[in-house]
Design a protein around this motif. Structure first.
Motif, short mmCIF file in Angstrom:
data_model
loop_
_atom_site.label_atom_id
_atom_site.label_comp_id
_atom_site.label_asym_id
_atom_site.label_seq_id
_atom_site.Cartn_x
_atom_site.Cartn_y
_atom_site.Cartn_z
N GLU A 163 -3.42 2.00 5.20
CA GLU A 163 -2.79 3.04 4.50
C GLU A 163 -1.60 3.34 2.86
N ASP A 194 -1.78 2.07 0.32
CA ASP A 194 -2.30 3.89 -1.54
C ASP A 194 -0.83 4.44 -1.21
N SER A 195 -1.12 5.14 0.19
CA SER A 195 -0.97 6.81 -0.01
C SER A 195 0.30 6.34 0.10
N LYS A 204 2.41 6.51 -2.76
CA LYS A 204 1.79 7.38 -3.71
C LYS A 204 3.36 8.83 -2.82
N ARG A 205 3.23 8.88 -1.82
CA ARG A 205 4.34 9.48 -0.87
C ARG A 205 5.45 9.22 -0.69
#
Length: 362
Positions: A189, A191-192, A195-196
């Protein structure tokens, strides 16, 4: 000249941020350490895991299939643990052999110590015209009582700490599983998560804290590595000057002890110096004491100097941060102290600059 209100706001800002950093280190950090460790492992494993994922892709029915990066990273993690476990086993096996040799020599050393102590007692008896053998009997009675007292004190200690040991082992096992699973999930996770983080209103604080933690971690590794090399070199050189036949092995061993928490060069050098002095070898005892003092001040100076230069603190600031961190957080404070100080400085500076920019744009 700044207005009193502005100075008061600055003081309150520094006090508030200092309190937040202290509370975070004191209460929040112990809760998130496994996940920080997992994310750190994930960052280190990600480049190789992505490379393996890209080079092991296969086509099935016209579609490219890739192994999940978390699975690849988990396999790498287990491989590293297996290598570390094998190295630890080899080290324990070697230590076991050395312990066997030590146990074989121990009776001879005890006999030599008994003869030496008996001779000293006879010398004192002759000097003071005492009854022959009275000091020898007294010394033996004292040793017998001491051994009995140690046995009586050791049993409750062993019973209490055995439960603590079992509890600590279970906690360590649970934390290890959490770190392992957290590493896999962080890889999957990442990459996510980035981004968050970038979309969060606290992105600037995340950037400051994350960047400083990475910088402080690199500085700490460089500092400890430099101290380890220099301490080992000094110990080898000192033992060579003493004409000790095992100067290389002993120097490396003492250097490694110095790198461990709580222990240090004094674990070996101080008892060795005292034993040499008791045998009348005053020159050897003084030399070993001097060697310990050099190694001690070398560590104190290098920690303040290198840590300070790497993370942007003066040697005095770094030394003060190390001391305050040690008083507040114990041994872990040697890392948290400098990190906390630079976090406070960076966050205060960030809020000051944002406040100034806000006034300018108005």
């Amino acid at each position: 000249m700044e207005k009193p209100g502005k100075k008061l706001k600055k003081v309150l800002l520094i006090v508030g941020i200092t309190g937040v950093v202290y509370a975070g280190f004191k209460y929040l950090l112990p809760l998130v350490i496994p996940f920080l460790a997992a994310y750190t492992f994930a960052l280190g494993l990600r480049p190789s895991a992505v490379w393996i994922q890209e080079h092991t892709a296969v086509r099935i029915r016209g579609k490219e299939r890739k192994i999940p990066v978390g699975v690849v990273g988990g396999a790498e993690f287990l491989a590293i643990i297996a290598v570390a476990a094998a190295a630890l086993y080899a080290g324990l096996w070697k230590a076991g052999r050395e312990l066997t040799l030590f146990s074989q020599q121990l009776p001879l050393w005890i006999e030599e110590a008994d003869q030496w102590l008996t001779g000293r007692c006879h010398t004192v008896e002759d000097f003071f015209s005492l009854e022959p053998g009275c000091l020898v009997r007294l010394a033996r009675d004292m040793l017998v009582h001491l051994s009995l007292s140690l046995k009586e004190a050791a049993m409750p200690f062993l019973m209490t700490n055995s439960m603590n040991l079992v509890s600590g082992f279970l906690k360590g096992a649970v934390i290890s599983v959490i770190v392992f699973l957290g590493t896999i999930l962080s890889l999957q996770e990442m990459d996510s998560l980035k981004k968050r983080r970038d979309a969060s209103i606290f992105w600037r604080e995340y950037e400051i804290v994350g960047g400083r933690l990475v910088q402080a971690g690199k500085a700490w590794l460089k500092t400890q590595g430099s101290i380890l090399v220099m301490t080992t070199a000094i110990c080898i050189a000192g033992l060579w000057l003493m004409k000790n036949p095992y100067y290389i092995l002993l120097g490396i061993g003492i250097g490694l002890l110095d790198a461990l928490p709580v222990l240090g060069t004094g674990t070996v050098l101080i008892p060795w110096a005292l034993f040499a002095a008791l045998q009348g070898q005053w020159g050897t005892g003084a030399f070993l004491t001097g060697l310990y003092i050099v190694c001690y001040f070398l560590r104190e100076f290098m920690e303040a100097r290198i840590m300070g230069s790497q993370i942007g603190l003066t040697p005095l600031e770094s030394l003060a941060a190390l001391y305050v961190g040690w008083k507040l957080f114990g041994l872990l404070g040697f890392i948290l102290g400098p990190v906390g100080l630079i976090l406070i400085e960076d966050i205060v500076e960030a809020y000051d600059s944002s406040h100034t920019e806000g006034k300018t744009t108005m």
